[in-house]
Design a protein around this motif. Structure first.
Motif, PDB file in Angstrom:
ATOM      1  N   PHE A   1       0.964  -1.368   0.055  1.00  0.00           N
ATOM      2  CA  PHE A   1      -0.014  -0.195   0.003  1.00  0.00           C
ATOM      3  C   PHE A   1       0.876   1.327   0.117  1.00  0.00           C
ATOM      4  CE2 PHE A   1       0.733  -1.381   4.346  1.00  0.00           C
ATOM      5  CZ  PHE A   1       1.055  -0.405   5.114  1.00  0.00           C
ATOM      6  N   MET A   2       0.253   2.373  -0.533  1.00  0.00           N
ATOM      7  CA  MET A   2       0.982   3.568  -0.128  1.00  0.00           C
ATOM      8  C   MET A   2       0.238   4.334   0.947  1.00  0.00           C
ATOM      9  SD  MET A   2       1.070   4.751  -4.317  1.00  0.00           S
ATOM     10  CE  MET A   2      -0.610   4.395  -4.793  1.00  0.00           C
ATOM     11  N   VAL A   3       0.832   5.311   1.613  1.00  0.00           N
ATOM     12  CA  VAL A   3       0.478   5.614   2.667  1.00  0.00           C
ATOM     13  C   VAL A   3       0.845   7.484   2.795  1.00  0.00           C
ATOM     14  CG1 VAL A   3       2.676   5.355   3.992  1.00  0.00           C
ATOM     15  CG2 VAL A   3       0.559   5.840   5.332  1.00  0.00           C
ATOM     16  N   ALA A   4      -0.499   8.055   3.393  1.00  0.00           N
ATOM     17  CA  ALA A   4      -0.148   9.618   3.475  1.00  0.00           C
ATOM     18  C   ALA A   4      -0.528   9.966   5.247  1.00  0.00           C
ATOM     19  CB  ALA A   4      -1.011  10.472   2.835  1.00  0.00           C
ATOM     20  N   GLY A   5       0.460  10.594   5.829  1.00  0.00           N
ATOM     21  CA  GLY A   5      -0.116  10.851   7.267  1.00  0.00           C
ATOM     22  C   GLY A   5       0.058  12.267   7.623  1.00  0.00           C
ATOM     23  N   HIS A   6      -0.743  12.494   8.272  1.00  0.00           N
ATOM     24  CA  HIS A   6      -0.661  14.099   8.886  1.00  0.00           C
ATOM     25  C   HIS A   6      -0.398  14.349  10.435  1.00  0.00           C
ATOM     26  CE1 HIS A   6      -2.670  17.752  10.706  1.00  0.00           C
ATOM     27  NE2 HIS A   6      -1.826  18.386   9.753  1.00  0.00           N
ATOM     28  N   ASP A   7       0.505  14.871  10.758  1.00  0.00           N
ATOM     29  CA  ASP A   7       0.873  15.232  12.294  1.00  0.00           C
ATOM     30  C   ASP A   7       1.206  13.789  12.828  1.00  0.00           C
ATOM     31  OD1 ASP A   7       0.425  17.632  14.569  1.00  0.00           O
ATOM     32  OD2 ASP A   7      -0.456  15.725  15.285  1.00  0.00           O
TER      33      ASP A   7
ATOM     34  N   PRO B   1       9.386  -2.193   5.044  1.00  0.00           N
ATOM     35  CA  PRO B   1       9.592  -1.656   3.754  1.00  0.00           C
ATOM     36  C   PRO B   1       9.281  -2.074   2.305  1.00  0.00           C
ATOM     37  CG  PRO B   1      11.770  -2.457   4.830  1.00  0.00           C
ATOM     38  CD  PRO B   1      10.358  -2.528   5.691  1.00  0.00           C
ATOM     39  N   GLU B   2       8.944  -3.532   2.571  1.00  0.00           N
ATOM     40  CA  GLU B   2       8.525  -4.340   1.576  1.00  0.00           C
ATOM     41  C   GLU B   2       7.186  -4.179   1.315  1.00  0.00           C
ATOM     42  OE1 GLU B   2       7.247  -6.635   5.158  1.00  0.00           O
ATOM     43  OE2 GLU B   2       9.039  -5.301   4.470  1.00  0.00           O
ATOM     44  N   ARG B   3       6.492  -3.605   2.153  1.00  0.00           N
ATOM     45  CA  ARG B   3       5.101  -3.297   2.024  1.00  0.00           C
ATOM     46  C   ARG B   3       4.588  -1.636   1.605  1.00  0.00           C
ATOM     47  NH1 ARG B   3       1.855  -6.490   6.738  1.00  0.00           N
ATOM     48  NH2 ARG B   3       0.012  -5.689   5.315  1.00  0.00           N
TER      49      ARG B   3
ATOM     50  N   LEU C   1      15.614   6.955   4.329  1.00  0.00           N
ATOM     51  CA  LEU C   1      14.744   6.142   3.352  1.00  0.00           C
ATOM     52  C   LEU C   1      14.908   6.478   2.143  1.00  0.00           C
ATOM     53  CD1 LEU C   1      11.498   6.099   5.882  1.00  0.00           C
ATOM     54  CD2 LEU C   1      13.269   4.438   5.528  1.00  0.00           C
ATOM     55  N   SER C   2      14.443   5.489   1.269  1.00  0.00           N
ATOM     56  CA  SER C   2      14.975   5.494  -0.391  1.00  0.00           C
ATOM     57  C   SER C   2      13.685   5.267  -1.170  1.00  0.00           C
ATOM     58  CB  SER C   2      15.739   4.364  -0.612  1.00  0.00           C
ATOM     59  OG  SER C   2      15.492   3.132  -0.623  1.00  0.00           O
ATOM     60  N   LEU C   3      12.361   5.113  -0.286  1.00  0.00           N
ATOM     61  CA  LEU C   3      11.115   4.907  -1.064  1.00  0.00           C
ATOM     62  C   LEU C   3      10.630   6.514  -1.604  1.00  0.00           C
ATOM     63  CD1 LEU C   3       8.112   4.576   1.324  1.00  0.00           C
ATOM     64  CD2 LEU C   3      10.089   5.889   2.043  1.00  0.00           C
ATOM     65  N   PRO C   4       9.828   6.483  -2.665  1.00  0.00           N
ATOM     66  CA  PRO C   4       9.474   8.015  -3.141  1.00  0.00           C
ATOM     67  C   PRO C   4       8.601   8.431  -2.089  1.00  0.00           C
ATOM     68  CG  PRO C   4       9.037   5.950  -4.818  1.00  0.00           C
ATOM     69  CD  PRO C   4       9.711   5.262  -3.497  1.00  0.00           C
ATOM     70  N   MET C   5       8.945   9.661  -2.005  1.00  0.00           N
ATOM     71  CA  MET C   5       8.420  10.406  -0.774  1.00  0.00           C
ATOM     72  C   MET C   5       8.123  11.721  -1.098  1.00  0.00           C
ATOM     73  SD  MET C   5       8.051  11.353   2.680  1.00  0.00           S
ATOM     74  CE  MET C   5       8.398  12.849   3.544  1.00  0.00           C
ATOM     75  N   MET C   6       6.984  12.337  -0.582  1.00  0.00           N
ATOM     76  CA  MET C   6       6.708  14.002  -0.631  1.00  0.00           C
ATOM     77  C   MET C   6       6.330  14.375   0.897  1.00  0.00           C
ATOM     78  SD  MET C   6       3.267  15.376  -2.518  1.00  0.00           S
ATOM     79  CE  MET C   6       4.207  15.073  -4.035  1.00  0.00           C
ATOM     80  N   TYR C   7       6.963  15.515   0.968  1.00  0.00           N
ATOM     81  CA  TYR C   7       6.770  16.186   2.359  1.00  0.00           C
ATOM     82  C   TYR C   7       5.940  17.548   2.042  1.00  0.00           C
ATOM     83  CZ  TYR C   7       7.233  18.236   7.133  1.00  0.00           C
ATOM     84  OH  TYR C   7       7.171  18.628   8.278  1.00  0.00           O
ATOM     85  N   VAL C   8       4.821  17.719   2.839  1.00  0.00           N
ATOM     86  CA  VAL C   8       4.043  18.581   2.644  1.00  0.00           C
ATOM     87  C   VAL C   8       4.031  19.967   3.725  1.00  0.00           C
ATOM     88  CG1 VAL C   8       1.617  19.596   2.250  1.00  0.00           C
ATOM     89  CG2 VAL C   8       2.493  17.430   1.092  1.00  0.00           C
ATOM     90  N   GLN C   9       4.304  20.993   3.472  1.00  0.00           N
ATOM     91  CA  GLN C   9       4.650  21.893   4.621  1.00  0.00           C
ATOM     92  C   GLN C   9       3.807  23.237   4.282  1.00  0.00           C
ATOM     93  OE1 GLN C   9       6.983  22.056   7.475  1.00  0.00           O
ATOM     94  NE2 GLN C   9       5.697  23.913   7.816  1.00  0.00           N
ATOM     95  N   GLY C  10       3.093  23.750   5.412  1.00  0.00           N
ATOM     96  CA  GLY C  10       2.162  24.965   5.010  1.00  0.00           C
ATOM     97  C   GLY C  10       3.024  26.044   5.625  1.00  0.00           C
ATOM     98  N   ASP C  11       3.455  27.201   4.940  1.00  0.00           N
ATOM     99  CA  ASP C  11       4.004  28.484   5.104  1.00  0.00           C
ATOM    100  C   ASP C  11       3.786  29.126   6.343  1.00  0.00           C
ATOM    101  OD1 ASP C  11       5.900  27.572   3.179  1.00  0.00           O
ATOM    102  OD2 ASP C  11       5.483  29.149   1.721  1.00  0.00           O
ATOM    103  N   ALA C  12       2.291  28.829   6.695  1.00  0.00           N
ATOM    104  CA  ALA C  12       1.876  29.663   7.717  1.00  0.00           C
ATOM    105  C   ALA C  12       1.637  28.583   9.026  1.00  0.00           C
ATOM    106  CB  ALA C  12       0.757  30.239   7.335  1.00  0.00           C
ATOM    107  N   ASP C  13       2.305  27.455   9.044  1.00  0.00           N
ATOM    108  CA  ASP C  13       2.251  26.521  10.138  1.00  0.00           C
ATOM    109  C   ASP C  13       2.623  27.268  11.446  1.00  0.00           C
ATOM    110  OD1 ASP C  13       2.478  24.253  11.952  1.00  0.00           O
ATOM    111  OD2 ASP C  13       2.828  23.075  10.300  1.00  0.00           O
ATOM    112  N   GLY C  14       1.747  27.325  12.416  1.00  0.00           N
ATOM    113  CA  GLY C  14       1.966  28.113  13.660  1.00  0.00           C
ATOM    114  C   GLY C  14       2.737  27.117  14.661  1.00  0.00           C
ATOM    115  N   VAL C  15       2.725  25.824  14.557  1.00  0.00           N
ATOM    116  CA  VAL C  15       3.414  24.975  15.516  1.00  0.00           C
ATOM    117  C   VAL C  15       4.770  24.322  15.113  1.00  0.00           C
ATOM    118  CG1 VAL C  15       1.995  22.958  14.752  1.00  0.00           C
ATOM    119  CG2 VAL C  15       3.322  22.937  17.053  1.00  0.00           C
TER     120      VAL C  15
END
Length: 679
Positions: A94-100, A114-116, A230-244
């Motif tokens: 599976f692919m996964v996206a997680g917040h916080d 890593p194999e999954r 880690l070497s898997l395809p990866m994306m990091y999403v950052q809000g420019d107005a993140d207050g924490v």
């Protein structure tokens, strides 16, 4: 939502999309719940993915199996929960996206399995690969609540006001005006879970070594600390107005990933990007999940998405200084496949079909027992989206498992429609056929509820010579004087059932007439594909949608499996008129489309739902025109109208039930929407 039992948890989860699609796991964060993905999951499902959205331990309806189980919340144990759910669902890769919290749980999944885990997106919270160093003072100041909860007095303060504590973070972590209080109130119900505080405290204490990690997960926590990259395809999403988590806190993220990587910066977005700018998040996730990993690249996304105008913007717009920008905002609110006119009012964990809005603005919905044994049949919808059984819990306490114990005439068995009569009453139409199958003897009925006293004042049983075996009482409209009800029978032999609401007597009109039957030349299609059950059957519903002119003289109706709108003078539906005279009085209004609900507005506009193209239409003379199209309208079903003309419509997701989607859970998530009237 369905519940999956694992060795340690009863996991509440939602599932979207085809059961054979490539799996995507979406993990929510804190203080939030699974609804954070409500604008993301359906779009991924429409793209062909099988989307799994669990509620984390300590939140919502997820519960521990044993009272002895430690109430832990460290990231690695959340990953163990997720892998147990995927195992139970039979999902290997599976692919996964997680917040916080979900971001670090996703990271732990990638380390441990890593194999999954094929591809991964982390939103708003940086990875902990290689361990967590003490943050710089500026970042530590933003994370004051971590240290606060490490103290006994801080922990007690959270126990005393968990919702107030969470609300403070929603306010501080993103730009002003990003959420409305009704949304927060709905989400905050998840914090009423009896284990929420204990899981929360442990999560924040364990990450700074102020508490031991869950014993089962220590091996994984150690592996995360020992893993540098880690070497898997990866994306990091950052809000420019993140207050924490300041953008500077993500500066080291690219160095943690040696494979295909993209850093996505979202302008004007705070800590909850999937809530604040879901369109942008979906767009980037689809790039990650469907594109060539080699093409991943950093991106500064300046697309504008505003759920509500801030006071400053509203003031500028009022001054006429940004008329063009205001148009752009309205379009952005719609997004791909969205209409800016359509507003989600409420969301439900079971299939809703009918909606009723009263003169004083009260809103009601009903849940038929088609594919699950819904815990409520008729409910009043509060402003925060919560449900109250209506008129009381007793009428709503029928359960299919107790069918042989309960008198069918005294309970809601399978409610299909609820309609106010304009005379202070709400009428409940109960076909008495759970699963849209065999009628339970004595169960078909009309129930009148006085809206002032909230009491049942009349029950009209529909006898067996009117509600034939195979009948399905679908929808009802009333004469202006409130004395006559007209019901469509969408079952195996279509008809219009006419009921004298004073005497309770009724009869079948146009019984078997071509206008009330399915049109065998019509094939129901969605996205260019026939909608069929595994055995090849398509939806086959006879007379279904029904509307009455404001003067009460003309009744409109149509078979769902049809393409023709018909009408008849209501004078021809009196009991003394012969069937031959009625048949001769039927008129063809126009050629239409597959339509479920009909509604005649106070302004004289006849609305039609259009499930096959996710739209609402209207009749303009003899022409059917589109009012709005929105991919969220997964089977627009039934209308109602508020006193100010605002239209309400349910999305009943018939195509997502296990009738047409093999492997779908019995309970599906559905919605109530509103839109402004046609002018």
């Amino acid at each position: 939502m369905p519940i999956m039992t694992t060795d340690h948890l009863l996991i509440d989860y939602a599932e979207f999309g085809p059961p054979v699609g490539q799996a995507v796991l979406l993990l929510h964060g804190w203080p939030d719940d699974a609804s954070t993905w409500d604008e993301v999951a359906p779009v991924l499902a429409d793209a062909g993915f099988r989307v799994i959205v669990p509620t984390l331990r300590g939140f919502g309806n997820t519960r521990f199996v044993s009272a002895e189980e430690p109430r832990t919340g460290n990231s690695a144990v959340l990953a163990l929960d997720a892998i147990a759910l995927m195992d139970a669902l039979g999902i290997d890769r599976f692919m996964v996206a997680g917040h916080d919290w979900g971001s670090n749980a996703a990271e732990a999944l990638a380390v441990g399995w890593p194999e999954r885990v094929e591809r991964m997106a982390m939103l708003s919270t940086p990875p902990r690969l290689g361990g967590m160093p003490t943050p710089p003072f500026e970042q530590a100041q933003r994370q004051w609540y971590h240290w606060f909860m490490a103290t006994a007095r801080g922990a007690q303060a959270v126990r005393d006001d968990r919702k107030g504590f969470a609300h403070l973070h929603w306010t501080n972590w993103s730009p002003p005006g990003w959420f409305d209080e009704q949304t927060f109130a709905r989400v905050a119900r998840s914090f009423e879970n009896p284990d929420w505080v204990d899981v929360t405290l442990h999560s924040y204490r364990a990450r700074w070594d102020e508490a031991e990690s869950d014993p089962r997960s220590r091996w994984l926590e150690e592996n995360v600390k020992a893993t540098q990259t880690l070497s898997l395809p990866m994306m990091y999403v950052q809000g420019d107005a993140d207050g924490v988590n300041l953008p500077s806190a993500a500066a080291q993220v690219p160095g943690k990933f040696t494979g295909p990587f993209a850093m996505i910066h979202l302008s004007g977005v705070g800590h909850f990007p999937q809530r604040e700018n879901s369109d942008a998040v979906v767009r980037h996730l689809l790039t990650l999940f469907t594109g060539d990993p080699a093409t991943l690249s950093d991106h500064h996304d300046r697309s504008l998405f505003m759920k509500k105008a801030t006071p400053l913007l509203a003031g500028i717009a009022a001054a006429g200084l940004i008329a063009v920008a205001a148009v752009g905002v309205a379009q952005a609110q719609g997004g791909p496949g969205r209409s800016s006119q359509l507003t989600q009012v409420a969301q439900f964990d079971h299939q809703a079909t009918g909606v009723a809005v009263t003169e004083d603005g009260r809103r009601f919905v009903n849940f038929p027992r088609w594919t699950d044994d819904a815990p409520i049949s008729v409910a009043e919808v509060s402003r925060d989206g919560s449900l109250t059984p209506y008129p009381d819990a007793k009428w709503n306490s029928w359960r299919n498992a107790r069918a042989n114990e309960l008198p069918v005439g005294e309970y809601f068995v399978c409610v299909q429609s609820i309609v106010p009569d304009g005379h202070g009453n709400l009428w409940v139409l109960d076909p008495g056929a759970p699963g849209n199958e065999k009628i339970l003897e004595g169960a078909p009925k009309l129930v009148r509820i006085d809206l002032a006293s909230n009491r049942v004042t009349k029950v009209i049983a529909v006898p067996g010579d009117v509600a034939l075996q195979g009948t399905y009482l679908n929808d009802i409209r009333f004469s202006p004087d409130g004395k006559t009800g007209y019901i469509t029978d969408s079952g195996t032999r279509g008809a219009i059932i006419v009921v004298d609401l004073e005497s309770g007597r009724g009869f079948r009109a146009l019984d078997g007439h071509a206008s009330t039957q399915i049109d065998k030349t019509v094939q129901v299609t969605l996205d260019g594909k026939p909608l069929v059950r595994p055995d090849g059957r398509q939806p086959a519903f006879a007379a279904d949608g029904i509307a009455i002119s404001n003067d009460g003289k003309t009744l409109y109706y149509q078979a769902l499996t049809g393409k023709t709108l018909y009408s008849i003078d209501t004078a021809k539906l009196r009991p003394e008129v012969s069937e031959a005279d009625r048949a001769a009085a039927v008129r063809t209004v126009t050629q239409t489309h597959v339509a479920d609900g009909l509604w005649m507005s106070r302004a004289g506009v006849l609305y039609l739902t259009s499930p096959t193209d996710y739209s609402i239409k209207r009749l303009n003379g003899a022409t059917v025109e589109t009012v709005l199209t929105d991919r969220r309208l997964r089977w627009p079903d039934t209308f109602s109208e508020a006193k100010d003309g605002t239209m309400y419509v349910t999305a009943s997701h018939i195509q997502d039930t296990n009738w047409f989607t093999p492997g779908a859970p019995p309970s599906i998530r559905t919605q109530l929407f509103s839109f402004p009237p046609v002018k």
